[in-house]
Motif scaffolding. Structure first.
Motif, PDB file in Angstrom:
ATOM      1  N   HIS A 321       0.587  -1.182  -0.191  1.00  0.00           N
ATOM      2  CA  HIS A 321       0.109   0.046  -0.133  1.00  0.00           C
ATOM      3  C   HIS A 321       1.054   1.265   0.153  1.00  0.00           C
ATOM      4  O   HIS A 321       0.331   2.348  -0.418  1.00  0.00           O
ATOM      5  CB  HIS A 321      -0.884  -0.024   1.182  1.00  0.00           C
ATOM      6  CG  HIS A 321      -2.167  -0.859   0.965  1.00  0.00           C
ATOM      7  ND1 HIS A 321      -3.370  -0.457   0.257  1.00  0.00           N
ATOM      8  CD2 HIS A 321      -2.545  -1.975   1.490  1.00  0.00           C
ATOM      9  CE1 HIS A 321      -4.188  -1.246   0.453  1.00  0.00           C
ATOM     10  NE2 HIS A 321      -3.720  -2.375   1.054  1.00  0.00           N
ATOM     11  N   GLU A 322       2.005   1.350   0.320  1.00  0.00           N
ATOM     12  CA  GLU A 322       2.903   2.165   0.623  1.00  0.00           C
ATOM     13  C   GLU A 322       3.686   2.593  -0.662  1.00  0.00           C
ATOM     14  O   GLU A 322       4.293   3.726  -1.018  1.00  0.00           O
ATOM     15  CB  GLU A 322       4.220   2.198   1.616  1.00  0.00           C
ATOM     16  CG  GLU A 322       3.502   2.087   3.088  1.00  0.00           C
ATOM     17  CD  GLU A 322       2.612   2.863   3.653  1.00  0.00           C
ATOM     18  OE1 GLU A 322       3.085   4.115   3.183  1.00  0.00           O
ATOM     19  OE2 GLU A 322       1.767   2.822   3.933  1.00  0.00           O
ATOM     20  N   LYS A 323       3.438   1.873  -1.741  1.00  0.00           N
ATOM     21  CA  LYS A 323       4.008   2.145  -3.174  1.00  0.00           C
ATOM     22  C   LYS A 323       3.073   2.679  -4.000  1.00  0.00           C
ATOM     23  O   LYS A 323       2.074   1.782  -4.402  1.00  0.00           O
ATOM     24  CB  LYS A 323       4.961   0.815  -3.479  1.00  0.00           C
ATOM     25  CG  LYS A 323       5.878   0.399  -2.750  1.00  0.00           C
ATOM     26  CD  LYS A 323       6.870  -0.796  -3.099  1.00  0.00           C
ATOM     27  CE  LYS A 323       7.883  -1.067  -1.996  1.00  0.00           C
ATOM     28  NZ  LYS A 323       8.801  -2.218  -2.994  1.00  0.00           N
ATOM     29  N   LYS A 324       3.132   3.622  -4.578  1.00  0.00           N
ATOM     30  CA  LYS A 324       2.407   4.470  -5.616  1.00  0.00           C
ATOM     31  C   LYS A 324       2.235   3.237  -6.794  1.00  0.00           C
ATOM     32  O   LYS A 324       1.294   3.226  -7.447  1.00  0.00           O
ATOM     33  CB  LYS A 324       3.129   5.607  -5.978  1.00  0.00           C
ATOM     34  CG  LYS A 324       2.057   6.397  -7.018  1.00  0.00           C
ATOM     35  CD  LYS A 324       2.456   7.787  -7.264  1.00  0.00           C
ATOM     36  CE  LYS A 324       1.486   8.674  -7.723  1.00  0.00           C
ATOM     37  NZ  LYS A 324       1.058   8.097  -9.347  1.00  0.00           N
ATOM     38  N   ALA A 325       3.311   2.889  -7.357  1.00  0.00           N
ATOM     39  CA  ALA A 325       3.368   2.112  -8.413  1.00  0.00           C
ATOM     40  C   ALA A 325       2.353   0.785  -8.344  1.00  0.00           C
ATOM     41  O   ALA A 325       1.539   0.479  -9.302  1.00  0.00           O
ATOM     42  CB  ALA A 325       4.658   1.560  -8.861  1.00  0.00           C
TER      43      ALA A 325
END
Length: 384
Positions: A321-325
């Motif tokens: 969830h913390e990674k925009k990709a």
């Protein structure tokens, strides 16, 4: 080149002191065509063939390597953490025993009722020897009526309506257990007990000596692939086990009025939230993943034919969830899921056509969003 009903290759080499490298590029002459007869002379064959000069090299899929003229990974990689999560569905065969048409099945179903069922005529027509003449009919208790999806139902980002199956399976605390015919009758479920008794009789009759090695119901739960499916797992990702191209979809158990199980023609995995489901479905449906497995799929006359868990040997990272990709892919996957559902229910959908045409229809109409997803997935796997 259909010399052996599958593509063939011959390698010409000469002795050399150089050891070479997997990075070396080699000249390839690729022949294509259709021969009119077997064992014909070269003078006849050459008029039906054409060749193309290409460049071949070693490509990789996880720890596998293949020589190919297609693009692919240039180095080994770690397999996806999802490799250990996905499982193959249950061997719900012979289909004529279990796939049924139930008359006047209400929604929601009354689990205390009894319904008239018969072998699904569509499945009966497609039955293989020696089960092509199997037909069972009779009353069945509602608690033994389930829904299932086979590969034929799985489209990119969507699925067709599940099939109805009658199974000798007891559900307790969302856990499945197979019950033998005598026990079903003894527990008061005489109707489904009779049905499964007939299935057992036909299995023994048609299997002959082989029936002693494995009962019909041991085969139904082969390697625990049926009883491993816990009904409390709501959010599922499904994809086809066989076929040229990958099609993956999201299945929400809450969308089905019957308890849902997965058939062996489909691989499945359960997840705790929808964001990860849409992320995984989007990655698996991407052209990047689809092309990456091509050199490693077994082939027949119609091209590549098996998917199984090859795509999970790619370094697909676990959703974060913390990674925009990751969240961008999930958001686009959710959008594709909504649009695909509308396409399947639209008047333009080729409902009476082949599964290949139906999948092609969805891909064509989702072309724009799938291109955006593919660009993100290509970058995702490069950075893995």
């Amino acid at each position: 080149l259909p010399l052996f009903k599958v593509p063939a290759c011959v390698l010409f080499a000469k002795r050399d002191s150089s050891q070479g490298s997997p990075e070396d590029r080699l000249p390839v002459l690729e022949w294509k065509g259709k021969l009119p007869l077997r064992d014909i002379s070269w003078n006849v064959a050459k008029t039906h063939l054409h060749s193309e000069t290409k460049e071949g090299r070693v490509v990789y899929l996880g720890t596998r390597a293949a020589f190919s003229t297609s693009s692919g990974a240039v180095a080994h990689s770690k397999q996806s953490p999802y490799q250990g999560i996905f499982k193959q569905g249950a061997t719900i065969v012979p289909r004529s025993f279990y796939f049924v048409r139930v008359n006047e099945l209400p929604e929601p179903i009354d689990m205390g009722a009894v319904y008239w069922a018969e072998t699904d005529p569509k499945q009966a027509k497609q039955a293989k020897k020696p089960y092509q003449d199997v037909y069972i009919s009779g009353l069945v208790e509602a608690k033994f009526v389930f829904a299932t999806v086979i590969a034929r139902h799985v489209l990119p980002y969507a699925h067709l309506a599940p099939s109805t199956v009658v199974l000798p399976v007891n559900v307790k605390d969302k856990t499945l257990s197979v019950v033998l015919p005598d026990k079903l009758v003894g527990d008061g479920y005489r109707d489904v007990g009779r049905w499964m008794g007939e299935a057992e009789r036909l299995w023994n009759e048609k299997r002959g000596d082989k029936a002693a090695k494995q009962t019909a119901f041991e085969w139904l739960d082969y390697q625990g692939k049926l009883t491993a499916q816990h009904l409390s797992r709501r959010h599922l990702v499904l994809y086809n086990a066989a076929g040229k191209n990958v099609s993956a979809s999201y299945f929400d158990r809450n969308s089905c009025s019957l308890p849902f199980v997965v058939d062996h023609t489909v691989y499945w995995a359960a997840f705790s939230n929808e964001d990860e489901v849409h992320y995984v479905v989007a990655v698996l449906n991407s052209e990047t993943v689809n092309l990456a497995i091509k050199a490693f799929q077994s082939r027949g006359l119609l091209g590549q034919r098996h998917v199984h868990k090859k795509l999970l040997e790619l370094p697909i990272p676990t959703f974060d969830h913390e990674k925009k990709a990751h969240t961008d892919i999930a958001a686009l996957g959710a959008q594709a899921h909504e649009e695909a559902a509308k396409l399947v229910s639209s008047a333009a959908f080729p409902a009476d056509s082949s599964i290949a045409r139906q999948r092609g229809f969805v891909r064509l109409n989702l072309k724009s969003i799938m291109k955006k997803i593919d660009d993100l997935v290509a970058n995702l796997l490069k950075g893995a």
